[in-house]
Design an enzyme around this catalytic site. Structure first.
Site, short mmCIF file in Angstrom:
data_model
loop_
_atom_site.label_atom_id
_atom_site.label_comp_id
_atom_site.label_asym_id
_atom_site.label_seq_id
_atom_site.Cartn_x
_atom_site.Cartn_y
_atom_site.Cartn_z
N TYR A 1 0.82 -1.21 0.00
CA TYR A 1 0.00 0.00 0.00
C TYR A 1 0.86 1.27 0.00
O TYR A 1 0.51 2.24 -0.66
CB TYR A 1 -0.97 -0.01 1.18
CG TYR A 1 -2.08 -1.02 1.00
CD1 TYR A 1 -2.98 -0.91 -0.05
CD2 TYR A 1 -2.20 -2.11 1.86
CE1 TYR A 1 -3.98 -1.84 -0.24
CE2 TYR A 1 -3.21 -3.05 1.67
CZ TYR A 1 -4.09 -2.92 0.63
OH TYR A 1 -5.08 -3.83 0.43
N GLU A 2 1.98 1.25 0.68
CA GLU A 2 2.87 2.42 0.64
C GLU A 2 3.40 2.66 -0.78
O GLU A 2 3.49 3.80 -1.21
CB GLU A 2 4.03 2.26 1.63
CG GLU A 2 3.66 2.66 3.03
CD GLU A 2 4.87 2.82 3.93
OE1 GLU A 2 5.86 2.05 3.78
OE2 GLU A 2 4.82 3.71 4.79
#
Length: 166
Positions: free
Chosen positions: A139-140
């Site tokens: 997700y980062e």
């Protein structure tokens, strides 16, 4: 990636019994709870179907809210002082282990973000709760930002998401 892939709402004709991502809570949810959540409007599960109708992955969307104070100060100061901020929860996202490493996770995420951005329901951001460090890194890399006091909980503002699709 195969152009005959499609994402559609989970329905009774989809065979979930063989789905196996390697993350037991995600597999158990998909096999036993996802259909009930859809029928009771608790979550909207979507499946990624291969041309042979095999389910390669899934995700769920639902509405949620968060406390204004949960957001980073720099983000919160730009918002109205409502105690709760509306958001969209990307509750679960998993790819069958037989199909991992083919870009299907990003494909599912893009579909979820597109559906979220297209919605006519107000939502400040898409929220995720990363289940482990691998999910957090995923997700980062996709431009999600961590909450200051909850590093495994991340968000991506809807204004940013809408720019992706314009």
């Amino acid at each position: 990636m195969d152009e005959k892939l499609r994402v559609e709402p989970l329905g009774p004709s989809h065979d979930r019994s063989r789905f196996e991502s390697g993350v037991e809570p995600l597999d158990r949810y998909f096999r036993t709870q996802a259909g009930q959540d859809a029928r009771k409007n608790m979550a909207a599960p979507f499946v990624l179907l291969l041309p042979d109708q095999t389910i390669a992955g899934y995700y769920t969307l639902s509405s949620t809210s968060l406390q204004l104070a949960e957001l980073p100060e720099q983000t919160a100061r730009k918002l109205p002082r409502y105690p709760l901020v509306p958001a969209t929860l990307l509750g679960r996202l998993a790819v069958d282990r037989r199909h991992q490493g083919k870009g299907y996770g990003r494909f599912l995420l893009a579909d979820a973000l597109y559906r979220s951005a297209r919605s006519e329901i107000a939502s400040f951001a898409v929220i995720v709760d990363a289940k482990d460090d691998n999910a957090h890194r995923f997700y980062e890399r996709e431009s999600f930002l961590p909450f200051p006091d909850q590093p495994m909980k991340l968000f991506r503002p809807m204004t940013d998401i809408r720019r992706l699709f314009n």
